[in-house]
Motif scaffolding. Structure first.
Motif, PDB file in Angstrom:
ATOM      1  N   UNK A  21      48.319  31.876  36.078  1.00 59.16           N
ATOM      2  CA  UNK A  21      48.736  33.297  36.113  1.00 59.16           C
ATOM      3  C   UNK A  21      48.287  33.912  37.402  1.00 59.16           C
ATOM      4  N   UNK A  22      48.886  34.989  37.825  1.00 60.12           N
ATOM      5  CA  UNK A  22      48.551  35.660  39.270  1.00 60.12           C
ATOM      6  C   UNK A  22      47.332  36.078  39.014  1.00 60.12           C
ATOM      7  N   UNK A  23      46.534  36.529  40.143  1.00 63.69           N
ATOM      8  CA  UNK A  23      45.258  36.850  40.276  1.00 63.69           C
ATOM      9  C   UNK A  23      44.939  38.122  41.299  1.00 63.69           C
ATOM     10  N   UNK A  24      44.020  38.895  40.904  1.00 64.46           N
ATOM     11  CA  UNK A  24      43.705  40.225  41.398  1.00 64.46           C
ATOM     12  C   UNK A  24      42.630  39.579  42.634  1.00 64.46           C
ATOM     13  N   UNK A  25      42.777  40.465  43.823  1.00 67.77           N
ATOM     14  CA  UNK A  25      41.774  40.159  44.947  1.00 67.77           C
ATOM     15  C   UNK A  25      40.594  40.245  44.538  1.00 67.77           C
ATOM     16  N   UNK A  26      39.754  39.220  45.252  1.00 63.89           N
ATOM     17  CA  UNK A  26      38.246  39.177  44.840  1.00 63.89           C
ATOM     18  C   UNK A  26      37.312  40.137  45.099  1.00 63.89           C
ATOM     19  N   UNK A  27      37.528  40.499  46.440  1.00 64.25           N
ATOM     20  CA  UNK A  27      36.687  41.570  47.237  1.00 64.25           C
ATOM     21  C   UNK A  27      37.656  42.374  47.569  1.00 64.25           C
ATOM     22  N   UNK A  28      38.222  43.426  46.980  1.00 67.99           N
ATOM     23  CA  UNK A  28      39.242  44.226  47.378  1.00 67.99           C
ATOM     24  C   UNK A  28      38.811  45.618  48.462  1.00 67.99           C
ATOM     25  N   UNK A  29      37.995  45.249  49.273  1.00 68.80           N
ATOM     26  CA  UNK A  29      37.616  46.324  50.465  1.00 68.80           C
ATOM     27  C   UNK A  29      38.785  46.889  51.078  1.00 68.80           C
ATOM     28  N   UNK A  30      40.096  46.243  51.060  1.00 63.67           N
ATOM     29  CA  UNK A  30      40.992  46.615  51.304  1.00 63.67           C
ATOM     30  C   UNK A  30      41.731  48.194  50.956  1.00 63.67           C
TER      31      UNK A  30
END
Length: 709
Positions: free
Chosen positions: A481-490
């Motif tokens: 399954x798809x993944x959320x970004x690990x460290x989303x400082x974006x």
């Protein structure tokens, strides 16, 4: 002709020679066939249409294998490293160019690890011990039908000893250089004709490889590790048609941050260099650490779990099975990325994960037909938090990420014997995943959810000759399954960047041969071609706000060859060998050509083993194991300065054992990494600096004593 091309040519020539001469193989088998459970039923390793490696648990120590990371030194196209959060208990397996570089809760591994049928969801905090186990199996290639999500690169099975299968007790102790002190025991006791239990436990201690030069009273040295572990299992078998096994395990470890350093001068535009820091400000010995942050010197991990396995044989043709488990783990780690006395880049971290799984199987053997089918449910809740972080001298700051996952699946694999020698098998699995994630990068809580579903399938054909040798062809499909970004400082620049990637899929085409084609030569060879779609590479960079990790979604193609063999040279000499060759092609992304991370093009191992029987009946076994891993890249992003390229490495283990005439005790002299090869586990170029994670694997020599009673 390059060395790699020579290896490829030799591999193809060897396989062609065997395939054209198989008709001359004799009926006599000089080597014992291995039984595996890769397809969730017992089969000879020759019959399984999968590229698979199997390790006997009682012989692991002779190869210098003490944990799952060591397995990665002897399997073709497998590379296992340790670097997540600077922790000593982490493991990052990569099979055929697929794995996971990160450990945070929103990232799922591409290689699944199972213990007695129970999936281990996390890489950090579950440092499974390989003491007193039955077998380790490594399945290469997508295993989406029987093993489900997160096995797009392969699966690793750890099978423990069955209570009541080997009554008695065993005690082992090991002592050596680097303050090595290991001790363990195993007991298998039959309480009655229907009830048996087994218990194993022990401790492991290994000294450090360096000093914390600015923390004189540090609790541990760099790379030091201490761990205690235990496992107990009860088996109730009131009849031939019913069996119940209840097992519980736990481990508790602590130690010093693993060795690493930071390359500053190589990035003169980076924040560390611009702030006036240089490589020379760090400890002169890269295996020392110059941090002054006490909370960054200690790592801990704890894990525990309980499982219930029930088997019913309803008739001679129909059986069912339930495997239910609950596990929890937690760890403390983190990295002071600058490796300096100044508190400029510091990311202390804590993580935890709880998981529940249950699988119901209905299996049958109807003569020419057989099937394995089932329902599966998995739930996980976990989080990672960083408190008192410092980024470019600014702090203290905080970071948090959490995720809840629910996964449901139904699967079936059906085999049909068209003739006594020709078998077809077809499998299919439907999976639904739900993920709820949340994060706080210092500007408030952001949440998001995603749902995924996928149909995975496989088809295989196997032809088994009268002498038991086989050839096979398989097409395997895998899903993650798809993944959320690990460290989303974006999120500082894009409030909508916290979203999950698309489904990740893989399809593998493979042909192979297995068996003892020539008397005394047990071998397997496989050619494979694998396509991956929507594969997320974790790419870490520094931004104006923090250490960010985003998903670079790519299309990847892998093609390669694998060989494993055991050759009985004489009555006294066995020679084991393995060879893996792989070429990975990744589509260009926005003018950038990514590199497949932590994937050596050539993997090789050679292990001669000598046996002598003395007049007294005592036995002497001597073994040398050579392992080679080609150069590779430490991360997927294109690095013009090639700062993330990792050099090739060669490791040599040695072991000589004396077995008493009555087989009651043995004494071994061992050496691990006897040439003291120092190598890199990983390298990350953040754009501001290069983080170089060093091996925690210096040379070690010692004695091991085991006795049974």
């Amino acid at each position: 002709m390059t060395n790699k091309r020579r290896l490829i040519t030799a591999a193809i020539a060897s396989t062609s020679l065997l395939s054209t001469n198989f008709i001359y193989a004799q009926e006599e088998k000089l080597l014992e066939e291995i039984t595996v459970t890769a397809t969730k039923r017992e089969q000879s390793i020759y019959e399984v249409p999968i590229a698979i490696s199997a390790f006997d648990g009682d012989k692991l120590a002779e190869q210098g294998i003490i944990d799952i990371v060591d397995i990665g030194k002897f399997v073709p196209n497998l590379n296992i490293t340790q670097f997540s959060a600077g922790h000593n208990s982490s493991s990052n397996p990569f099979i055929r160019g697929i794995g996971l570089q990160d450990h945070l809760i929103t990232t799922d591994p591409g290689i699944s690890v199972y213990v007695d049928g129970v999936y281990l969801g996390r890489q950090v905090g579950q440092n499974w011990n390989l003491t007193n186990i039955e077998r380790v199996e490594v399945l290469r290639g997508p295993q989406g039908t029987l093993y489900g999500r997160n096995s797009i690169g392969g699966a690793i099975n750890i099978i423990t000893k069955d209570p009541g299968s080997d009554p008695g007790a065993k005690v082992s102790i090991e002592a050596g250089s680097r303050d090595r002190l290991n001790g363990d025991f195993y007991a298998d006791v039959a309480l009655s004709e229907t009830l048996a239990f087994s218990v194993t436990g022990g401790f492991k201690k290994r000294g450090g490889i360096g000093d914390f030069t600015n923390v004189p009273n540090a609790s541990f040295d760099v790379g030091e590790n201490e761990e205690v572990f235990s496992r107990i299992a009860f088996k109730y078998e009131p009849s031939d048609s019913f069996r119940l096994v209840i097992a519980a395990d736990a481990n508790d470890g602590e130690g010093g941050l693993r060795p690493y350093d930071t390359l500053i001068d190589e990035i003169p535009t980076g924040s560390l260099f611009q702030a006036g820091f240089r490589n020379s400000d760090q400890a002169p010995n890269p295996f020392d650490n110059a941090t002054a942050q006490v909370d960054q010197t200690v790592v801990t991990n704890e894990a525990s779990g309980i499982s219930i396995t029930a088997d019913w044989d309803w008739s001679e043709t129909l059986a069912s099975k339930i495997v239910a488990s609950q596990r929890e783990s937690e760890y403390q780690a983190g990295l002071d990325d600058d490796s300096l006395e100044a508190n400029f880049l510091a990311f202390p971290e804590q993580g935890d994960a709880d998981q529940t799984s249950i699988e119901f199987q209905l299996n049958g053997d109807l003569g020419s037909w057989d099937f394995v089918s089932g329902l599966y449910y998995y739930e996980e809740e976990g989080s990672n938090s960083q408190v008192n972080t410092f980024f470019n001298g600014d702090g203290p700051g905080t970071f948090f990420i959490g995720q809840e996952v629910e996964s449901y699946a139904v699967f079936a694999n059906v085999g049909f014997d068209l003739t006594e020698q020709f078998r077809l098998a077809v499998g299919v699995r439907y999976t639904e995943d739900e993920k709820d994630a949340e994060t706080d990068v210092g500007i408030g809580l952001f949440t998001n959810s995603a749902e995924f579903d996928e149909v995975s399938w496989d088809i295989s054909a196997t032809y088994t000759f009268d002498n038991g040798n086989s050839i096979y062809g398989a097409i395997q499909n895998g899903y993650q399954s798809g993944q959320f970004p690990a460290r989303p400082f974006c999120l500082f620049g894009d409030a909508n960047c916290f979203f999950a990637s698309d489904n990740i899929t893989a399809i593998n085409y493979e042909v192979g041969i297995k068996g003892e084609w020539i008397p005394g030569l047990q071998m397997s060879a496989a050619f494979f071609y694998t396509e991956y779609e929507d594969l997320p590479y974790q790419v870490s960079t520094t931004t104006g706000q923090g250490f960010a990790t985003t998903n670079l979604v790519v299309e990847q193609t892998s093609v390669g060859f694998e060989w494993e063999s055991t050759l009985r040279v004489t009555d006294y000499l066995l020679l084991q060998s393995s060879l893996g060759l792989i070429e990975v092609d990744v589509d260009e992304q926005d003018g950038v050509q990514p590199e497949a991370p932590l994937t050596p093009e050539v993997t090789l191992s050679i292990g001669p083993e000598f046996h002598w029987t003395l007049e007294s009946g005592a036995g002497i076994t001597a073994r040398i194991d050579y392992s080679y891993r080609d150069e590779m890249f430490g991360e997927p992003s294109n690095d013009p300065g090639r700062f993330t390229q990792i050099d090739s490495r060669e490791l040599i283990n040695a072991n000589i054992s004396y077995q008493s005439p009555d087989d009651k005790w043995s004494l071994s002299l061992y050496g691990r990494n006897i040439t003291d090869e120092r190598y890199d586990n990983a390298r990350l170029n953040t754009g501001d600096y290069v983080l170089r994670i060093l091996s925690n694997d210096p040379s070690e020599f010692g004695l091991r004593f085991s006795t049974t009673f």
